[in-house]
Enzyme design. Structure first.
Site, PDB file in Angstrom:
ATOM      1  CG  PHE A 166      54.267  75.135   5.881  1.00  0.00           C
ATOM      2  CD1 PHE A 166      52.791  75.601   5.862  1.00  0.00           C
ATOM      3  CD2 PHE A 166      54.516  75.504   7.594  1.00  0.00           C
ATOM      4  CE1 PHE A 166      52.632  75.816   7.091  1.00  0.00           C
ATOM      5  CE2 PHE A 166      54.273  75.333   8.314  1.00  0.00           C
ATOM      6  CZ  PHE A 166      53.148  75.262   8.475  1.00  0.00           C
TER       7      PHE A 166
ATOM      8  CG  ASP B 276      61.718  78.050   7.043  1.00  0.00           C
ATOM      9  OD1 ASP B 276      62.614  77.044   7.929  1.00  0.00           O
ATOM     10  OD2 ASP B 276      60.718  78.868   6.946  1.00  0.00           O
TER      11      ASP B 276
ATOM     12  CE  LYS C 146      58.843  72.072  11.628  1.00  0.00           C
ATOM     13  NZ  LYS C 146      58.653  71.389  11.758  1.00  0.00           N
TER      14      LYS C 146
HETATM   15  N1  PLP Z   1      58.854  76.855   8.787  1.00  0.00           N
HETATM   16  C1  PLP Z   1      59.123  75.898   8.365  1.00  0.00           C
HETATM   17  C2  PLP Z   1      60.387  74.895   7.229  1.00  0.00           C
HETATM   18  C3  PLP Z   1      58.560  74.384   8.808  1.00  0.00           C
HETATM   19  O1  PLP Z   1      58.583  73.357   8.262  1.00  0.00           O
HETATM   20  C4  PLP Z   1      57.550  74.979   9.112  1.00  0.00           C
HETATM   21  C5  PLP Z   1      56.805  74.151  10.534  1.00  0.00           C
HETATM   22  O2  PLP Z   1      56.315  73.212   9.980  1.00  0.00           O
HETATM   23  C6  PLP Z   1      58.021  76.473   9.869  1.00  0.00           C
HETATM   24  C7  PLP Z   1      58.319  77.722   9.429  1.00  0.00           C
HETATM   25  C8  PLP Z   1      56.933  76.630  11.568  1.00  0.00           C
HETATM   26  O3  PLP Z   1      57.536  76.495  12.585  1.00  0.00           O
HETATM   27  P1  PLP Z   1      56.020  76.520  13.930  1.00  0.00           P
HETATM   28  O4  PLP Z   1      55.742  75.258  14.197  1.00  0.00           O
HETATM   29  O5  PLP Z   1      57.349  76.275  14.881  1.00  0.00           O
HETATM   30  O6  PLP Z   1      56.183  78.014  13.948  1.00  0.00           O
END
Ligand code: PLP
Length: 385
Positions: free
Chosen positions: A132, A216, A245
């Site tokens: 994700f 990520d 986050k």
């Molecule tokens: N990458 C990861 C691993 C995530 O857990 C999330 C959100 O849950 C995102 C990207 C996307 O982040 P945002 O919701 O701040 O756009």
């Protein structure tokens, strides 16, 4: 305003892109939240890995208070000290390159995708199943989940999703690959740890093909696993990481943090965002980063994680526990109560179900022993049905 009235106005006025629990929170402090009736909840989800230092951490609040009365916004046409200091500190804490700021996780991954494609024009992006990476078009194209992608087709071209195996990665990564984007620990799909062997394999394949390897760390970074960055627990060094986050201590900020190889790919005009790296969020992030970088706190995360992991495994219906540090998930057997989410809410414990039989816990990094034990007692009662 009562909760019922709030729900009615929400239904009529807010686009229904979230399924909400019937609870309104009005205050938070440390590991606790209070609803509008004064009921106290134990928050072991941290706003999905955002308030990792607990709600309203005093150092973050003090930094925001000081900055907000001094200077809130200038645009990126001018220098401001908090962002520059934050970039220096982030770089020194990780890959030693440079930082691009943005406002969220998805935007940090967008920046990574654009940067990698600029470094290797026209190149493909390789991701793995279970990932994700966000909901904007580039990030969504890197999120191989049918239910999330299908309504929004056509997506950005040039994305390949493969199984998280060495064979599949070998077959997918070649001289046309610009970027391999991986979560070292997949969060949203239920805390699945990618093996060090797989990350090492991805590193070798990227070195051979000239692709950028980006981790990520939006959910698993910022101390969540017991080191500041999750990759530090492996011998694999990516070309860049993305963060968001918990980075802002509760305020919205994201960052793409590069190593030296990718540090100068973007030049003025290539990418940007009006609010990115503003003084208030940067001041909050600097405070959060200072608190999180403390070796004693990170050691505590490892110790608390080991304690929880062992104890969760003893709860009724739990067949396995996985994760690293304080990024954990319990797999339940099929006879676990179907009304578990409601039972957890009645126990006033905030965690979340990432699937019908998976509970994810993302507790505050500084939760006390008492709070850890309290969470186990509440979970045990909810699971007992
Ligand atoms: N990458 C990861 C691993 C995530 O857990 C999330 C959100 O849950 C995102 C990207 C996307 O982040 P945002 O919701 O701040 O756009």
């Amino acid at each position: 305003m009562t909760l019922t009235t709030l729900q009615e106005i929400d239904r009529d006025s807010v686009i229904a892109s979230y399924a909400r629990f019937p609870v309104e929170f009005v205050r938070g402090e440390g590991s606790r939240l209070w609803d509008e009736e004064g009921n106290e909840y134990l928050d072991f989800l941290c706003g999905i890995s955002v308030t990792s230092l607990g709600h309203c951490h005093p150092r973050v609040v003090a930094a925001v208070r000081e900055q907000v009365g001094q200077l809130m916004h200038t645009s990126n046409l001018f220098y401001t000290e908090p962002a520059v200091r934050l970039a220096e500190r982030l770089s020194k804490s990780s890959l030693g390159g440079k930082v691009y700021f943005c406002n969220s996780g998805a935007e940090a991954n967008e920046a990574a995708i654009k940067l990698a494609r600029k470094a290797k024009p026209g190149g493909d992006v390789v991701v793995v199943h279970g990932a994700f990476h966000g909901r904007t078009y580039g990030a969504l194209s890197a999120t191989p989940q049918e239910s999330k992608q299908a309504p929004f087709a056509p997506l950005v071209p040039g994305f390949k999703a493969v199984a998280p195996t060495t064979e599949a990665l070998s077959a997918a990564i070649d001289e046309r690959t610009a970027l391999v984007l991986l979560e070292p620990i997949q969060g949203e799909t239920g805390v699945h740890v990618l093996s060090e062997g797989l990350l090492r394999h991805a590193r070798r394949a990227c070195d051979a093909s000239g692709a950028a390897l980006v981790f990520d760390e939006i959910q698993c970074g910022m101390g969540r696993t017991g080191t500041l960055w999750a990759y530090e627990q492996t011998d694999v060094v990516p070309d860049a990481i993305t963060s968001a986050k918990a980075l802002g201590g509760g305020l919205p900020i994201g960052a793409l943090i590069t190593g030296p190889r990718l540090a100068d790919v973007f030049v003025p005009g290539d990418h940007g965002s009006t609010f990115a790296g503003g003084p208030v969020v940067a001041a909050a992030a600097l405070a959060a980063l200072e608190v999180t970088s403390d070796a004693a706190l990170l050691a505590r995360v490892r110790q608390a994680g080991a304690f929880l992991q062992a104890r969760l495994g003893e709860l009724p219906h739990v067949i396995s526990v996985r994760g690293v540090g304080l990024m954990l998930a319990c797999e339940l057997d099929s006879s676990a109560p179907e009304t578990m989410s409601r039972a957890l809410l009645e126990e006033r414990l905030i965690v979340n179900a990432t699937g019908p039989t998976t509970i994810r816990l993302l507790p505050p990094l500084n939760a006390s022993d008492e709070e850890l034990k309290d969470s186990l007692a509440r979970l045990a009662r909810a699971l007992a049905g």
